[in-house]
Design a protein around this motif. Structure first.
Motif, PDB file in Angstrom:
ATOM      1  N   THR A   1     -10.491  -4.583   8.443  1.00  0.00           N
ATOM      2  CA  THR A   1      -9.196  -4.952   8.240  1.00  0.00           C
ATOM      3  C   THR A   1      -9.150  -6.234   7.284  1.00  0.00           C
ATOM      4  OG1 THR A   1      -8.210  -3.865  10.033  1.00  0.00           O
ATOM      5  CG2 THR A   1      -6.655  -5.575   9.141  1.00  0.00           C
TER       6      THR A   1
ATOM      7  N   HIS B   1      -7.584  -6.417   3.529  1.00  0.00           N
ATOM      8  CA  HIS B   1      -6.647  -7.653   3.288  1.00  0.00           C
ATOM      9  C   HIS B   1      -7.049  -8.332   2.247  1.00  0.00           C
ATOM     10  CE1 HIS B   1      -3.329  -9.768   4.415  1.00  0.00           C
ATOM     11  NE2 HIS B   1      -3.928 -10.928   4.241  1.00  0.00           N
TER      12      HIS B   1
ATOM     13  N   CYS C   1      -1.750  -4.626   4.710  1.00  0.00           N
ATOM     14  CA  CYS C   1      -2.969  -4.540   3.797  1.00  0.00           C
ATOM     15  C   CYS C   1      -2.525  -3.764   2.660  1.00  0.00           C
ATOM     16  CB  CYS C   1      -4.226  -3.956   4.394  1.00  0.00           C
ATOM     17  SG  CYS C   1      -4.981  -4.669   5.701  1.00  0.00           S
TER      18      CYS C   1
END
Length: 722
Positions: A388, A392, A477
């Motif tokens: 993640t 991001h 994201c």
């Protein structure tokens, strides 16, 4: 015009039909050819059973109708309430006639709402007698000034109290400023297929960051539409299709670049050498132009990631990790535990003795496994956090580079039937049904996608929490989200277990709530939503999507009617337009009838090769006719199409640029001269679906370092920026 048929009053009065209608189960439908179908009793009983409702006898049906009616009338308030910001809303309360309601509202931030909540008696309120008690309806007025968010309504009446989730959403998703009087363009690509010299044989999140920043630097693109990046299995073999994920809530940690994890730099010499040695084993895969080998990649990358994990975290990084775990809560535990069980007990199988059927999250064996292998469980949590973070960072890099949108993520329709989401929270899904599509001219037997549908009852009763968390995670994201088969927010074709796709029916969802959630999450990041609405879509769906500010899709090869292509200048403005899709060969391949060759080679042509090829040639010629008629293509090119294939591809993009669509997507595969399809619908291993590396017209692998230098790519870039 053919008059639409309807069910007779006698059929509509039947208890089974009434029960199905109460539950949002279609008892008839009109097909693409205006052919009318009444759903069989067998299908209705099975679909109601999948919703947890017994309709197997007349007595059971009558009892179900009575129980559902009673439960609805006894609720003080519906479990989920929708409010549109800036507009007053009215909510029905049901209280004892001598027990007036008291209502309070706690906002998403935990603070009480300071405004006034007015309750009025209804002039013609319905009164129900239930268990000797008279229940009357009253009108709760929700003021226009309620803020955006997910709030909690608390209602008390006598000794009873209930909470409801109040979803207060913007009326529509606003277009970005550059889109209001113009358009934005970007690229679309399959991330796994585009490798750099530093990849591990498969494109990864660091490659994505480079694609985004170089895409802006060298082509001035404002977004990159990528394949779904949803979570996958933790152990080989990895499922190639990104549209059959393990979880839509989380992202695919096999795309992590180990060397870009901060802790990689803290490794001792021995550990760092192990990571480098693992990388060297798969480095040669980057130049393979024939096949993406995810399994070979993951067999080396996963142990390398474990080396980085074992290095530990600094105090600050540990704090960030702990915050992430707390934020994700039980959803993260579901996925990490599923991964642990998968690794220790093997791949889940659809057999009675498989762990996924024998055990659940509360089973002593599962609890013991979590305790016994706490470090491995933490490793899977860490993998998801790391993935993640890298995704991001890619989005942050895109925005820093100047992209107006950045990543456009793709949301799959559903999840694998043996996925972590279904195993951990089976109550969220219908039992005994899968999702698919009814018969049409392309698939005369319909389609079964094997995915279990989300239960509309569970969504409503839980305030759509699982859907909210999924959408929020995607917008964390991304600057835009494309929703595959957006018709599924309105209705899904449910197929009873053990039946053919033709034996299904539609089950309806509260699309206003789900579109409201999309509007909330998009507004929080200044994002936009695109809905894949290809094919025949009911007028009310198009109207609703337009009202909510959701863009549709326009594909140049699909914009035709009765064999005549619609000039791009007449396409609808509120759409993401492209020349093709991932289910079609690239432009050069389509012009060379690659879609015909694949079907002939694999024996997929029921009507015979000659008929399909004749149809394809007629379509091909009609497209070239439209391009020449509209001035996008010099007619002299048609004297030798093979020699002027590049000019025809460029003409397709001039046509795309000539449309009024708010978003335009150019395909990376078109820009390098690739001819092979990424996916051939209707096949599994007969064709290397989702495993085709990026290659040029000569069949040589195209590396990320060289991607934006190509002549054709630069030519298409000039067209898109004109």
């Amino acid at each position: 015009m053919v008059e639409q048929m309807e069910e007779s009053p006698e059929r509509l009065a039947r208890p089974l039909v009434r029960l199905a209608s109460m539950m949002g189960v279609a008892t008839s439908y009109t097909g693409l050819s205006r052919d009318f179908h009444e759903i069989s009793d067998e299908t209705l009983v099975a679909i109601l059973g999948a919703l947890g409702i017994d309709a197997t006898s007349d007595e059971a049906i009558e009892k179900a109708i009575a129980d559902i009616t009673r439960e609805r009338n006894m609720r003080l308030i519906d479990p989920t309430v929708l409010h549109t910001v800036g507009k007053e809303a009215h909510v029905t309360l049901r209280t004892g006639i001598t027990e007036p309601a008291q209502v309070s509202l706690i906002l998403e931030n935990g603070e009480p709402f300071a405004g006034e909540l007015v309750i009025n008696a209804m002039p013609e309120a319905k009164v129900h007698e239930i268990d000797g008690k008279f229940i009357a309806e009253s009108d709760l007025i929700l003021p226009a000034e309620l803020p955006v968010g997910y709030h909690t309504l608390h209602v008390e009446s006598g000794e009873r109290s209930e909470d409801a989730t109040l979803i207060s959403a913007p009326e529509r998703i606003e277009m970005l400023d550059p889109m209001k009087n113009g358009s934005l363009w970007g690229w679309m690509a399959q991330l796994y297929s585009i490798r750099s010299a530093d990849s591990w044989g498969v494109g990864d999140y660091t490659d994505l960051r480079t694609l985004l920043t170089d895409g802006k630097r060298y082509t001035d693109a404002d977004f990159l539409l990528v394949n779904p990046l949803h979570a996958a299995e933790p152990v080989v073999p990895l499922t190639p299709s990104p549209y059959l994920p393990v979880s839509r809530r989380f992202v695919n940690f096999t795309y992590i670049r180990p060397e870009d994890i901060p802790e990689y730099n803290t490794l001792d010499d021995d550990a760092k050498a192990k990571v480098k040695a693992a990388h060297q084993k798969v480095e040669g895969l980057n130049n393979d132009a024939q096949l993406i080998d995810r399994d070979a990649m993951w067999l080396e990358k996963k142990p390398a990631l474990r080396e980085v994990f074992d290095a530990g975290l600094s105090q600050e990084r540990q704090r960030e990790f702990d915050e992430y775990k707390a934020r994700c809560g039980e959803d993260l535990e579901a996925y990490a535990t599923w991964c642990l069980c998968y690794e220790m007990w093997g791949a889940p199988q659809d057999k009675a003795d498989s762990w996924i059927h024998k055990m659940d999250k509360q089973s002593p064996e599962v609890i013991a496994l979590r305790e016994q292998h706490a470090d491995t469980l933490e490793f899977y949590r860490w993998l998801e956090w790391t993935a993640t973070q890298q995704l991001h960072l890619a989005q942050e890099a895109a925005r820093t580079a100047g992209m107006k949108i950045g990543i456009m993520s793709d949301m799959a329709v559903g999840v694998h039937p043996l996925s972590s989401e279904v195993w951990w929270n089976p109550e969220r899904f219908a039992k005994g049904a899968t999702v698919g599509a009814p018969p049409d001219v392309f698939n005369q037997q319909g389609q079964n996608w094997s995915q279990p549908p989300l239960s509309p009852l569970a969504l409503k009763n839980t305030g759509y929490r699982s859907y909210r968390e999924m959408v929020r995670g995607m917008f964390d994201c991304a600057g835009a989200v494309r929703i595959d088969h957006i018709l599924g927010l309105f209705r899904l074709w449910w197929i009873p277990e053990g039946h053919a796709a033709v034996d299904g029916t539609y089950v309806y969802y509260d699309h206003n709530v789900m579109l409201g959630i999309l509007a909330i999450e998009a507004s929080r990041v200044g994002g936009i939503v695109v809905g894949e609405d290809l094919g025949v879509v009911p007028p009310y769906v198009q109207k609703s999507l337009s009202e909510h500010g959701v863009l549709g899709c326009a594909v140049e090869w699909f914009e035709q009617m009765d064999g005549v292509f619609t000039p791009p200048k007449h396409w609808r403005p509120y759409a993401l337009a492209s020349v093709n899709t991932h289910d079609l060969p690239p432009a050069a391949g389509y012009l060379e009838y690659e879609h015909v060759k694949i079907r002939e080679r694999l024996g997929l042509l029921e009507e015979g090769a000659e008929a399909f090829e004749a149809s394809a040639r007629a379509e091909h010629n009609a497209m070239l006719q439209m391009l020449t008629d509209e001035g996008y293509l010099d007619p002299s090119v048609l004297q030798d199409e093979t020699a002027h294939e590049t000019e025809i591809v460029e003409a397709l993009y001039r046509g795309l640029k000539g449309s009024p669509c708010k978003l335009l997507a150019a395909s990376i595969v078109d820009a390098v001269g690739e001819k092979r399809a990424q996916n051939q619908p209707g096949t599994d291993n007969e064709y290397p679906n989702w495993r085709v590396p990026l290659a040029d017209a000569a069949g040589d692998a195209v590396m990320l370092e060289d991607l934006f230098r190509g002549d054709l790519l630069q030519s298409i870039t000039k067209i898109m920026n004109a």
